[in-house]
Design an enzyme around this catalytic site. Structure first.
Site, PDB file in Angstrom:
ATOM      1  N   SER A  76       0.613  -1.495  -0.187  1.00  0.00           N
ATOM      2  CA  SER A  76       0.088   0.314   0.097  1.00  0.00           C
ATOM      3  C   SER A  76       1.134   0.794   0.134  1.00  0.00           C
ATOM      4  O   SER A  76       1.721   1.392   0.728  1.00  0.00           O
ATOM      5  CB  SER A  76      -0.408  -0.620   1.055  1.00  0.00           C
ATOM      6  OG  SER A  76      -1.497   1.419   1.351  1.00  0.00           O
TER       7      SER A  76
ATOM      8  N   TYR B  97      -1.801  -0.328  10.391  1.00  0.00           N
ATOM      9  CA  TYR B  97      -1.731  -1.132   9.348  1.00  0.00           C
ATOM     10  C   TYR B  97      -0.985  -1.145   8.474  1.00  0.00           C
ATOM     11  O   TYR B  97      -0.422  -2.201   7.515  1.00  0.00           O
ATOM     12  CB  TYR B  97      -3.362  -0.407   8.713  1.00  0.00           C
ATOM     13  CG  TYR B  97      -2.945  -1.121   7.464  1.00  0.00           C
ATOM     14  CD1 TYR B  97      -3.745  -2.299   7.319  1.00  0.00           C
ATOM     15  CD2 TYR B  97      -2.864  -0.215   6.240  1.00  0.00           C
ATOM     16  CE1 TYR B  97      -4.164  -2.537   5.331  1.00  0.00           C
ATOM     17  CE2 TYR B  97      -3.556  -0.487   5.071  1.00  0.00           C
ATOM     18  CZ  TYR B  97      -3.874  -1.752   4.589  1.00  0.00           C
ATOM     19  OH  TYR B  97      -3.874  -2.086   3.895  1.00  0.00           O
TER      20      TYR B  97
ATOM     21  N   LYS C 180       2.300  -3.203   6.483  1.00  0.00           N
ATOM     22  CA  LYS C 180       2.394  -3.946   5.389  1.00  0.00           C
ATOM     23  C   LYS C 180       3.996  -3.279   4.719  1.00  0.00           C
ATOM     24  O   LYS C 180       3.979  -4.641   3.602  1.00  0.00           O
ATOM     25  CB  LYS C 180       1.756  -2.390   4.325  1.00  0.00           C
ATOM     26  CG  LYS C 180       0.199  -3.166   4.165  1.00  0.00           C
ATOM     27  CD  LYS C 180      -0.042  -4.135   3.481  1.00  0.00           C
ATOM     28  CE  LYS C 180      -1.776  -4.548   3.386  1.00  0.00           C
ATOM     29  NZ  LYS C 180      -1.291  -6.083   3.429  1.00  0.00           N
TER      30      LYS C 180
HETATM   31  P1  NAD Z   1     -11.060  -7.290   0.735  1.00  0.00           P
HETATM   32  O1  NAD Z   1     -11.551  -7.029   2.500  1.00  0.00           O
HETATM   33  O2  NAD Z   1     -12.533  -7.058   0.176  1.00  0.00           O
HETATM   34  O3  NAD Z   1      -9.799  -8.797   0.607  1.00  0.00           O
HETATM   35  C1  NAD Z   1      -9.053  -9.494   1.644  1.00  0.00           C
HETATM   36  C2  NAD Z   1      -9.963 -10.830   1.244  1.00  0.00           C
HETATM   37  O4  NAD Z   1      -9.014 -11.569   2.843  1.00  0.00           O
HETATM   38  C3  NAD Z   1     -10.978 -10.826   1.818  1.00  0.00           C
HETATM   39  O5  NAD Z   1     -11.850 -11.812   1.412  1.00  0.00           O
HETATM   40  C4  NAD Z   1     -11.145 -11.159   3.215  1.00  0.00           C
HETATM   41  O6  NAD Z   1     -11.752 -12.535   3.554  1.00  0.00           O
HETATM   42  C5  NAD Z   1      -9.554 -12.113   3.225  1.00  0.00           C
HETATM   43  N1  NAD Z   1      -8.955 -12.618   4.427  1.00  0.00           N
HETATM   44  C6  NAD Z   1      -8.479 -11.836   5.892  1.00  0.00           C
HETATM   45  N2  NAD Z   1      -8.267 -12.159   6.750  1.00  0.00           N
HETATM   46  C7  NAD Z   1      -8.538 -13.341   6.409  1.00  0.00           C
HETATM   47  C8  NAD Z   1      -7.342 -14.131   6.410  1.00  0.00           C
HETATM   48  N3  NAD Z   1      -6.729 -14.510   8.185  1.00  0.00           N
HETATM   49  N4  NAD Z   1      -7.380 -15.968   5.697  1.00  0.00           N
HETATM   50  C9  NAD Z   1      -7.547 -15.767   4.499  1.00  0.00           C
HETATM   51  N5  NAD Z   1      -9.024 -14.980   3.882  1.00  0.00           N
HETATM   52  C10 NAD Z   1      -8.311 -13.816   4.754  1.00  0.00           C
HETATM   53  O7  NAD Z   1      -9.741  -6.567   0.701  1.00  0.00           O
HETATM   54  P2  NAD Z   1      -9.472  -5.393  -0.678  1.00  0.00           P
HETATM   55  O8  NAD Z   1      -9.509  -3.914  -0.653  1.00  0.00           O
HETATM   56  O9  NAD Z   1      -9.552  -6.335  -1.361  1.00  0.00           O
HETATM   57  O10 NAD Z   1      -8.146  -4.971  -0.164  1.00  0.00           O
HETATM   58  C11 NAD Z   1      -7.118  -7.117  -0.810  1.00  0.00           C
HETATM   59  C12 NAD Z   1      -5.491  -6.341   0.273  1.00  0.00           C
HETATM   60  O11 NAD Z   1      -4.937  -5.476  -0.579  1.00  0.00           O
HETATM   61  C13 NAD Z   1      -5.144  -6.245   1.310  1.00  0.00           C
HETATM   62  O12 NAD Z   1      -3.847  -7.029   1.924  1.00  0.00           O
HETATM   63  C14 NAD Z   1      -5.240  -4.776   1.567  1.00  0.00           C
HETATM   64  O13 NAD Z   1      -4.975  -4.381   2.955  1.00  0.00           O
HETATM   65  C15 NAD Z   1      -4.818  -4.086   0.301  1.00  0.00           C
HETATM   66  N6  NAD Z   1      -4.539  -2.979  -0.082  1.00  0.00           N
HETATM   67  C16 NAD Z   1      -5.322  -2.560  -0.479  1.00  0.00           C
HETATM   68  C17 NAD Z   1      -6.097  -1.445   0.163  1.00  0.00           C
HETATM   69  C18 NAD Z   1      -7.602  -1.034  -0.689  1.00  0.00           C
HETATM   70  O14 NAD Z   1      -8.065   0.019  -0.571  1.00  0.00           O
HETATM   71  N7  NAD Z   1      -8.558  -1.382  -0.997  1.00  0.00           N
HETATM   72  C19 NAD Z   1      -4.924  -0.735  -0.466  1.00  0.00           C
HETATM   73  C20 NAD Z   1      -4.079  -1.018  -0.837  1.00  0.00           C
HETATM   74  C21 NAD Z   1      -3.324  -1.648   0.367  1.00  0.00           C
HETATM   75  C1  WQD Z   2      -9.598   9.758   0.386  1.00  0.00           C
HETATM   76  C2  WQD Z   2      -9.877  10.705   1.057  1.00  0.00           C
HETATM   77  C3  WQD Z   2     -10.689  11.453   3.098  1.00  0.00           C
HETATM   78  C4  WQD Z   2     -14.403   9.379   3.930  1.00  0.00           C
HETATM   79  C5  WQD Z   2      -7.049   4.466   3.205  1.00  0.00           C
HETATM   80  C6  WQD Z   2      -5.661   3.675   3.348  1.00  0.00           C
HETATM   81  C7  WQD Z   2      -5.017   3.274   2.318  1.00  0.00           C
HETATM   82  C8  WQD Z   2      -6.074   2.777   1.456  1.00  0.00           C
HETATM   83  C9  WQD Z   2      -5.996   3.567   0.251  1.00  0.00           C
HETATM   84  C10 WQD Z   2      -4.877   0.586   2.153  1.00  0.00           C
HETATM   85  C11 WQD Z   2      -9.468  12.012   2.457  1.00  0.00           C
HETATM   86  C12 WQD Z   2     -12.015  11.880   2.361  1.00  0.00           C
HETATM   87  C13 WQD Z   2     -13.856  10.167   3.082  1.00  0.00           C
HETATM   88  C14 WQD Z   2     -14.917  10.629   3.796  1.00  0.00           C
HETATM   89  C15 WQD Z   2     -14.222  11.894   2.945  1.00  0.00           C
HETATM   90  N1  WQD Z   2      -5.554   1.251   1.895  1.00  0.00           N
HETATM   91  N2  WQD Z   2     -12.868  11.088   2.661  1.00  0.00           N
HETATM   92  N3  WQD Z   2     -15.331  11.410   3.724  1.00  0.00           N
HETATM   93  O1  WQD Z   2      -7.545   7.396   3.172  1.00  0.00           O
HETATM   94  O2  WQD Z   2      -7.089   7.861   1.511  1.00  0.00           O
HETATM   95  O3  WQD Z   2      -6.973   6.461   2.218  1.00  0.00           O
HETATM   96  O4  WQD Z   2      -7.816   3.986   2.007  1.00  0.00           O
HETATM   97  O5  WQD Z   2      -3.969   0.372   2.296  1.00  0.00           O
HETATM   98  O6  WQD Z   2      -4.471   3.334   3.354  1.00  0.00           O
HETATM   99  O7  WQD Z   2      -5.275   4.962   4.799  1.00  0.00           O
HETATM  100  O8  WQD Z   2      -8.222   6.795   1.634  1.00  0.00           O
HETATM  101  O9  WQD Z   2     -10.956   6.774   0.734  1.00  0.00           O
HETATM  102  O10 WQD Z   2     -10.420   6.347   2.949  1.00  0.00           O
HETATM  103  O11 WQD Z   2      -9.667   8.964   1.378  1.00  0.00           O
HETATM  104  O12 WQD Z   2     -13.938  13.112   3.166  1.00  0.00           O
HETATM  105  O13 WQD Z   2     -16.474   9.501   4.392  1.00  0.00           O
HETATM  106  O14 WQD Z   2     -11.315  10.981   0.788  1.00  0.00           O
HETATM  107  O15 WQD Z   2     -10.277  12.539   4.432  1.00  0.00           O
HETATM  108  O16 WQD Z   2      -8.841  12.388   1.463  1.00  0.00           O
HETATM  109  P1  WQD Z   2      -7.054   7.396   2.025  1.00  0.00           P
HETATM  110  P2  WQD Z   2      -9.972   7.522   1.777  1.00  0.00           P
END
Ligand code: NAD
Ligand code: WQD
Length: 338
Positions: free
Chosen positions: A124, A148, A152
């Site tokens: 991330s 978190y 990562k």
């Molecule tokens: P998500 O929660 O939709 O998907 C994660 C999946 O992993 C789910 O299906 C959940 O049931 C499964 N899971 C969780 N814990 C588990 C465990 N202990 N054993 C087996 N399965 C398990 O999340 P996502 O948005 O699809 O994110 C996927 C990955 O990408 C995550 O590692 C997240 O940290 C990373 N990521 C997400 C974002 C984002 O904003 N969505 C941004 C950066 C990184």
């Molecule tokens: C985006 C913008 C908020 C909600 C997070 C994690 C990051 C990654 C993605 C996993 C910001 C604003 C949001 C709301 C708002 N996840 N906002 N009202 O914070 O950039 O990132 O998700 O890895 O690690 O930190 O994403 O979508 O929460 O926010 O005004 O109800 O929207 O302040 O400026 P963020 P976000």
């Protein structure tokens, strides 16, 4: 390639399954469905007309992982499974370290047992922390500001050490920026189980009338319109980055991080306006205080992914908002499983 996909029923995993299968890869999902449902995999099966082997198991269950490794014999692993809510990670740090770190260790040990040497990891942009400069490139200092984010970064370090000990191994560390959007079929999308933490699913729920208004967390940032700037990336582009990363892992060794973003950024107000255009309706907003831990702006320098992975984003902001609207309006309660 035979690809084991942990967390494959989740938001990003489900979209990636479809891209993998479209490119002829065989997939097997390991998911404990703690934040998803088997219904997602049924939709992936019907959209792809293909075989998705799925095993309901926790990635910390070593015996279950050994069984999957023996029966499926993956040539690569894409590791999505994990906990991902920044706020919750401060309240439940042990759970986050356990799932995200112990889970990663169990997975690598299971891979070692069968000689599987390629992993693609969901990292991330949050590993960078407060920007020293923008756009972030991969050489930017790493200083995550949440539990978190630290999980990562630690997982990246563990995989880097793993490749140092295994000269034939490859770990591709994909640092996602802000994933949004949905599959063009409108049958697969993001389905938060609770009040959405993230901006796009919150706006989508306001647009369909499930929530009265969006709270904009701060309009006094040092940005052109005072609201936070982010690099939003369409989930289909993100899914395709994993396919490119698999090819890269097959021709390289060692660990390498890649920013996966568009290189453009949009403000909260830009996102609201674009969504209102896509949905053809107003999105009511209220200005609220800044959210603790938020930074003003984030943006990727995604040059390395273009040069080395041969990947770049092709979907624009209108694709992101239109596909989210199509998904949310066709599935008012998401997958209907919460
Ligand atoms: P998500 O929660 O939709 O998907 C994660 C999946 O992993 C789910 O299906 C959940 O049931 C499964 N899971 C969780 N814990 C588990 C465990 N202990 N054993 C087996 N399965 C398990 O999340 P996502 O948005 O699809 O994110 C996927 C990955 O990408 C995550 O590692 C997240 O940290 C990373 N990521 C997400 C974002 C984002 O904003 N969505 C941004 C950066 C990184
Ligand atoms: C985006 C913008 C908020 C909600 C997070 C994690 C990051 C990654 C993605 C996993 C910001 C604003 C949001 C709301 C708002 N996840 N906002 N009202 O914070 O950039 O990132 O998700 O890895 O690690 O930190 O994403 O979508 O929460 O926010 O005004 O109800 O929207 O302040 O400026 P963020 P976000």
């Amino acid at each position: 390639m035979r690809v084991l996909v942990t967390g494959g029923a989740g938001y990003i995993g489900s979209h990636t399954l479809l891209e993998l299968m479209a490119q002829g890869h065989e997939v097997c999902v390991v998911d404990n469905f703690s934040n998803s449902s088997p219904v997602v995999l049924d939709r992936v099966r019907s959209l792809s007309n293909g075989t998705v082997i799925s095993v309901e198991a926790d990635i910390r269950d070593r015996a279950a992982l050994d069984d999957v490794m023996d029966s499926f014999a993956p040539e690569a692993v894409i590791h999505f499974a994990g906990l991902k809510a920044v706020g919750e990670s401060a309240v439940k740090p042990i759970d986050y370290y356990d799932v995200n770190i112990t889970g990663t260790l169990c997975l690598l040990a299971a891979m070692d047992r069968v000689g599987c040497t390629r992993i693609i990891f969901s990292s991330s942009a949050t590993v960078y922390g407060e920007p020293v400069y923008l756009p972030y490139d991969e050489a930017h200092p790493l200083a995550p500001t949440s539990v978190y984010g630290r999980t990562k970064l630690m997982a990246e370090e563990i995989m880097t050490d793993w490749t140092s000990a295994r000269p034939e191994a490859s770990a591709v560390l994909l640092r996602y920026f802000n994933p949004v959007g949905a599959h063009p079929s409108a049958q697969i999308g993001e389905d938060p189980s609770d009040i959405p933490n993230n901006l796009m699913p919150f706006i989508a729920q306001v647009a369909v009338g499930k929530r009265p208004h969006l709270s904009i967390f701060g309009d006094d940032y040092d940005t052109p319109d005072g609201t936070g700037l982010r690099d939003y990336i369409h989930v289909i582009d993100l899914a395709r980055a994993h396919v490119a990363a698999l090819d890269y892992a097959a021709r390289t060794t060692g660990a390498r991080p890649f920013n996966i973003g568009t290189g453009q950024s949009y403000s909260v107000r830009d996102m609201v306006a674009a969504f209102a255009r896509a949905a053809g309706r107003d999105i009511p907003v209220q200005i609220a205080p800044r959210r603790a831990g938020d930074i003003a702006a984030m943006q990727a320098d995604a040059t390395r992914a273009a040069t080395e992975l041969g990947w770049r984003a092709t979907h624009d902001l209108d694709d992101m908002t239109a596909s989210t609207w199509a998904w949310q309006s066709a599935n008012l309660d998401g997958y209907g499983t919460h």
